[in-house]
Design an enzyme around this catalytic site. Structure first.
Site, PDB file in Angstrom:
ATOM      1  N   CYS A 207       0.824  -1.206   0.000  1.00  0.00           N
ATOM      2  CA  CYS A 207       0.000   0.000   0.000  1.00  0.00           C
ATOM      3  C   CYS A 207       0.859   1.258   0.000  1.00  0.00           C
ATOM      4  CB  CYS A 207      -0.945   0.005   1.190  1.00  0.00           C
ATOM      5  SG  CYS A 207      -0.113  -0.040   2.797  1.00  0.00           S
TER       6      CYS A 207
ATOM      7  N   HIS B 236      -1.350   1.551   7.513  1.00  0.00           N
ATOM      8  CA  HIS B 236      -1.846   1.550   6.132  1.00  0.00           C
ATOM      9  C   HIS B 236      -1.605   2.918   5.503  1.00  0.00           C
ATOM     10  CE1 HIS B 236      -4.195   0.427   2.668  1.00  0.00           C
ATOM     11  NE2 HIS B 236      -5.042   1.432   2.861  1.00  0.00           N
TER      12      HIS B 236
END
EC number: 3.4.19.12
Length: 545
Positions: A60, A307
């Protein structure tokens, strides 16, 4: 000769059904070969966001960074022109060619809502299937792209300078000035940068962090400065300013510690529009406005966990959240409320020609502090207009109503009526061209010598103010004096002080011997081998990290 370029479709197996409504028109790229065989770009700009990116396992961080680079307007323009791949001698394994293919496929085929898989050429040298720092990957990618450009330039022009399209877009110059507190002598050092790290430990906003960067630092004791004029170590002050502003400004909020990677999770506000002029070493001319076009965000406790995702601004002005394969629309309020990690701003020197336009009416209102101060003073001393006390309707509406109710034909009849009352007769004798024009405008001429300023006013038709008392106007008529259009003012001599695409070498020609540093990251380990630095005459090499 006109050559149309077509590109392969993205993998339909990775399509996202929910993203198809976000994309509409496919851009058409046409490269026109000029007489000297140099391609000039002529293309219809992609309006929507790019494709989503597949997460190949803890990737990510690189997806978020690639989305920000893909939606960087100057970089996207250069990649879509295919200029680099036409001159590259070894496209296999070339980072610039891989980025060119990535940007082209993402933007030109985003109408179908496809999801792409990032090229291994862009990720294999860095990604080891574990979470990494997105900023570190971002700087690693820019460095390797810069090195790819240098290899091509050195093969074609062995004596060429160490400049590249990456430097032209993201590169700027720091000016570090040390001033001896005894003799007041100064020493300037210039260093290249691709990003601006900001200490946010005590800053509440990005503007405050920029001011803190320029705070003077005292050099005393063991850190005292050796002054060449005093010939000994002396107390000195050190200041750091941006000397050459980049086309694209990357502001990195230092949220992670260098050793443990712990995160400083605090709210730091940042503007949609930023004026960089007050932070320059030589702030001359008008405002130097930048517009926010991308934000890289991290959620989690450390840089090696959590994230990453990003927000990007499409060419038509709408904002989108790019979260791996998910591409969702959002508003600017949501973007400005995030705990940003990296902010991406694009320079808006020419507001009418850039990819992301800033509202012209808000330039001084948003950016210029002096304008804000003058505006507040005007509000304090402004008297209440008697026009607003009218119980009928506001003066602006009455002006519009009066303008709409008086047609062109009625105006001509009224003008002829006024001419008769003023006793003006048209003679058939031969007239001077200037007098003919004045009579057509219903203006009187003085026989005596006329000043040049009055001549200009009469030519512009501004002498109506002298005849208002003689006109037979309706009782409720409002006379409005309009200036000539200012639409074309300044086009013949546009502001040249804040032009984008600064040439660092040109800025240093009148300076003393300069220290040019290598491109380095803010922190983290180095992933690539740098080329050998050439010790040029009058320069000493300095590693700036």
């Amino acid at each position: 000769m006109v050559v149309s370029l077509s590109f392969p479709e993205a993998d339909p197996a990775l399509s996202s059904p929910g993203a198809q409504q976000l994309h509409q028109d496919e851009a058409q790229v046409v490269v026109e070969l000029t007489a000297n065989d140099k391609p000039s770009l002529s293309w219809e700009c992609p309006q929507g966001p790019g494709c989503g990116l597949q997460n190949t396992g803890n990737s990510c961080y690189l997806n978020a960074a690639l989305q920000c680079l893909t939606h960087t307007p100057p970089l996207a323009d250069y990649m879509l022109s295919q200029e680099y791949s036409q001159t590259c001698c070894s496209p296999e394994g070339c980072k610039m060619c891989a980025m060119e293919a990535h940007v082209t496929q993402s933007l030109l085929h985003s109408h179908s809502g496809d999801v792409m898989k990032p090229s291994q050429i862009l990720t294999s040298a860095f990604h080891k299937h574990q979470q990494e720092d997105a900023h570190e990957f971002l700087m690693f990618t820019l460095e390797t792209m810069h090195e790819s450009c240098l290899q091509v330039h050195r093969q074609s022009e062995p004596t060429s300078e160490d400049s590249s399209p990456i430097h032209d877009i993201f590169g700027g110059l720091w000016r570090s000035q040390i001033k001896c507190l005894h003799c007041q002598g100064t020493s300037d050092t210039y260093d290249r940068f691709l990003d601006v790290p900001l200490d946010i430990s005590s800053a509440q906003s990005v503007n405050q962090a920029l001011w803190d960067t320029e705070k003077s630092e005292e050099l005393r004791g063991e850190n005292a400065y050796y002054c060449g004029r005093c010939r000994q170590k002396m107390p000195a002050s050190k200041t750091l300013h941006i000397h050459s502003a980049p086309k694209v400004l990357l502001l990195v909020l230092k949220r992670f510690s260098a050793f443990m990677g712990n995160k400083l999770d605090r709210k730091v506000s940042y503007p949609e529009f930023l004026d960089l002029k007050p932070y320059l070493s030589q702030p001359t001319g008008g405002p130097l406005p930048y517009a926010l076009y991308a934000v890289l965000v991290h959620e989690g406790a450390t840089c090696h966990s959590g994230h990453y995702f990003s927000y990007v601004k499409a060419r038509h002005g709408a904002w989108y959240k790019m979260d791996d394969t998910k591409v969702t629309s959002c508003d600017v309020t949501s973007v400005l409320n995030e705990n940003a990690y990296v902010l991406f701003y694009v320079q808006q020197t020419d507001l009418k020609q850039v990819s992301i336009d800033m509202p012209e009416g808000r330039v001084h209102e948003v950016l210029d502090p002096e304008y804000q101060l003058k505006k507040s003073r005007r509000k304090k001393h402004k008297k209440k207009s008697p026009c607003t006390e009218d119980a009928g309707e506001p003066c602006k509406n009455r002006e519009k109503r009066a303008t709409k109710e008086t047609s062109l034909g009625e105006g001509k009849v009224l003008q002829e009526k006024n001419h008769k009352k003023a006793g003006q007769k048209h003679e058939n004798t031969k007239l001077v061209p200037q007098e003919q024009n004045h009579q057509k405008l219903g203006q009187k001429h003085r026989i005596n010598e006329i000043l040049p300023q009055e001549q200009n006013h009469q030519k512009a038709g501004q002498s109506l103010r002298n005849t208002e008392g003689e006109l037979d106007l309706p009782a409720d008529a409002i006379v409005i004096h309009l200036l000539r259009s200012t639409e074309n003012w300044g086009r013949d001599a546009p502001d040249k002080e804040n032009q984008p695409w600064h040439n660092a070498d040109r800025l240093l020609t009148s300076q003393d011997p300069v220290n040019t540093g290598q491109l380095c990251r803010q922190e983290g380990r180095r992933r690539s081998k740098k080329g050998k630095n050439k010790n040029k005459q009058g320069q000493r090499l300095l590693l700036v990290c």
